[in-house]
Design a protein around this motif. Structure first.
Motif, PDB file in Angstrom:
ATOM      1  N   GLY A  25      78.419  38.258  68.855  1.00  0.00           N
ATOM      2  CA  GLY A  25      78.503  38.519  70.282  1.00  0.00           C
ATOM      3  C   GLY A  25      77.789  39.802  70.637  1.00  0.00           C
ATOM      4  N   GLU A  26      78.061  40.291  71.808  1.00  0.00           N
ATOM      5  CA  GLU A  26      77.298  41.407  72.353  1.00  0.00           C
ATOM      6  C   GLU A  26      78.155  42.664  72.469  1.00  0.00           C
ATOM      7  N   SER A  27      77.646  43.769  71.966  1.00  0.00           N
ATOM      8  CA  SER A  27      78.355  45.039  72.090  1.00  0.00           C
ATOM      9  C   SER A  27      78.118  45.640  73.478  1.00  0.00           C
ATOM     10  N   GLU A  28      78.931  46.604  73.826  1.00  0.00           N
ATOM     11  CA  GLU A  28      78.747  47.308  75.097  1.00  0.00           C
ATOM     12  C   GLU A  28      77.388  48.004  75.125  1.00  0.00           C
ATOM     13  N   ALA A  29      76.994  48.609  74.008  1.00  0.00           N
ATOM     14  CA  ALA A  29      75.700  49.295  73.941  1.00  0.00           C
ATOM     15  C   ALA A  29      74.551  48.304  74.167  1.00  0.00           C
ATOM     16  N   HIS A  30      74.660  47.115  73.597  1.00  0.00           N
ATOM     17  CA  HIS A  30      73.616  46.098  73.761  1.00  0.00           C
ATOM     18  C   HIS A  30      73.530  45.672  75.230  1.00  0.00           C
ATOM     19  N   HIS A  31      74.670  45.444  75.841  1.00  0.00           N
ATOM     20  CA  HIS A  31      74.697  45.055  77.251  1.00  0.00           C
ATOM     21  C   HIS A  31      74.091  46.149  78.129  1.00  0.00           C
ATOM     22  N   LEU A  32      74.436  47.398  77.855  1.00  0.00           N
ATOM     23  CA  LEU A  32      73.886  48.507  78.644  1.00  0.00           C
ATOM     24  C   LEU A  32      72.374  48.623  78.457  1.00  0.00           C
ATOM     25  N   LEU A  33      71.890  48.374  77.250  1.00  0.00           N
ATOM     26  CA  LEU A  33      70.448  48.405  77.008  1.00  0.00           C
ATOM     27  C   LEU A  33      69.754  47.314  77.821  1.00  0.00           C
ATOM     28  N   LYS A  34      70.337  46.125  77.877  1.00  0.00           N
ATOM     29  CA  LYS A  34      69.756  45.050  78.684  1.00  0.00           C
ATOM     30  C   LYS A  34      69.685  45.458  80.156  1.00  0.00           C
ATOM     31  N   LEU A  35      70.746  46.064  80.650  1.00  0.00           N
ATOM     32  CA  LEU A  35      70.742  46.519  82.040  1.00  0.00           C
ATOM     33  C   LEU A  35      69.657  47.563  82.271  1.00  0.00           C
ATOM     34  N   GLU A  36      69.507  48.491  81.335  1.00  0.00           N
ATOM     35  CA  GLU A  36      68.463  49.522  81.466  1.00  0.00           C
ATOM     36  C   GLU A  36      67.073  48.907  81.448  1.00  0.00           C
ATOM     37  N   LEU A  37      66.848  47.939  80.562  1.00  0.00           N
ATOM     38  CA  LEU A  37      65.537  47.286  80.488  1.00  0.00           C
ATOM     39  C   LEU A  37      65.230  46.527  81.776  1.00  0.00           C
ATOM     40  N   ALA A  38      66.200  45.787  82.292  1.00  0.00           N
ATOM     41  CA  ALA A  38      65.987  45.043  83.536  1.00  0.00           C
ATOM     42  C   ALA A  38      65.726  45.995  84.694  1.00  0.00           C
ATOM     43  N   THR A  39      66.476  47.075  84.752  1.00  0.00           N
ATOM     44  CA  THR A  39      66.285  48.067  85.822  1.00  0.00           C
ATOM     45  C   THR A  39      64.901  48.701  85.734  1.00  0.00           C
ATOM     46  N   ALA A  40      64.482  49.083  84.531  1.00  0.00           N
ATOM     47  CA  ALA A  40      63.162  49.697  84.354  1.00  0.00           C
ATOM     48  C   ALA A  40      62.055  48.723  84.744  1.00  0.00           C
TER      49      ALA A  40
END
Length: 72
Positions: A25-40
């Motif tokens: 599954g997905e860790s909190e850090a992984h989810h936050l990285l996805k959000l940062e990548l999408a935002t960037a």
């Protein structure tokens, strides 16, 4: 995570086959990285979607970024 290229020479990042995140599954850090990548990507003018699956289900992109003009 490591950089790869698809059969159509599109570049993307992928989990290693033995990656614990991919297996469990997905860790909190992984989810936050996805959000940062999408935002960037969006701040750079790209269209970005999260958790996009191939029409045939053969792959899933954590973040899929594309040019609004459709050139990439």
């Amino acid at each position: 995570m490591h950089a790869k290229s698809s059969e159509r020479s599109l570049r993307f990042f992928a989990h290693a086959p033995d990656c614990e995140i991919a297996r469990q599954g997905e860790s909190e850090a992984h989810h936050l990285l996805k959000l940062e990548l999408a935002t960037a990507a969006r701040q750079s003018g790209a269209h970005a979607e999260m958790e996009v699956r191939a029409p045939d289900g053969s792959w899933r992109a954590d973040v899929l970024a594309s040019d609004p003009a459709g050139t990439w």
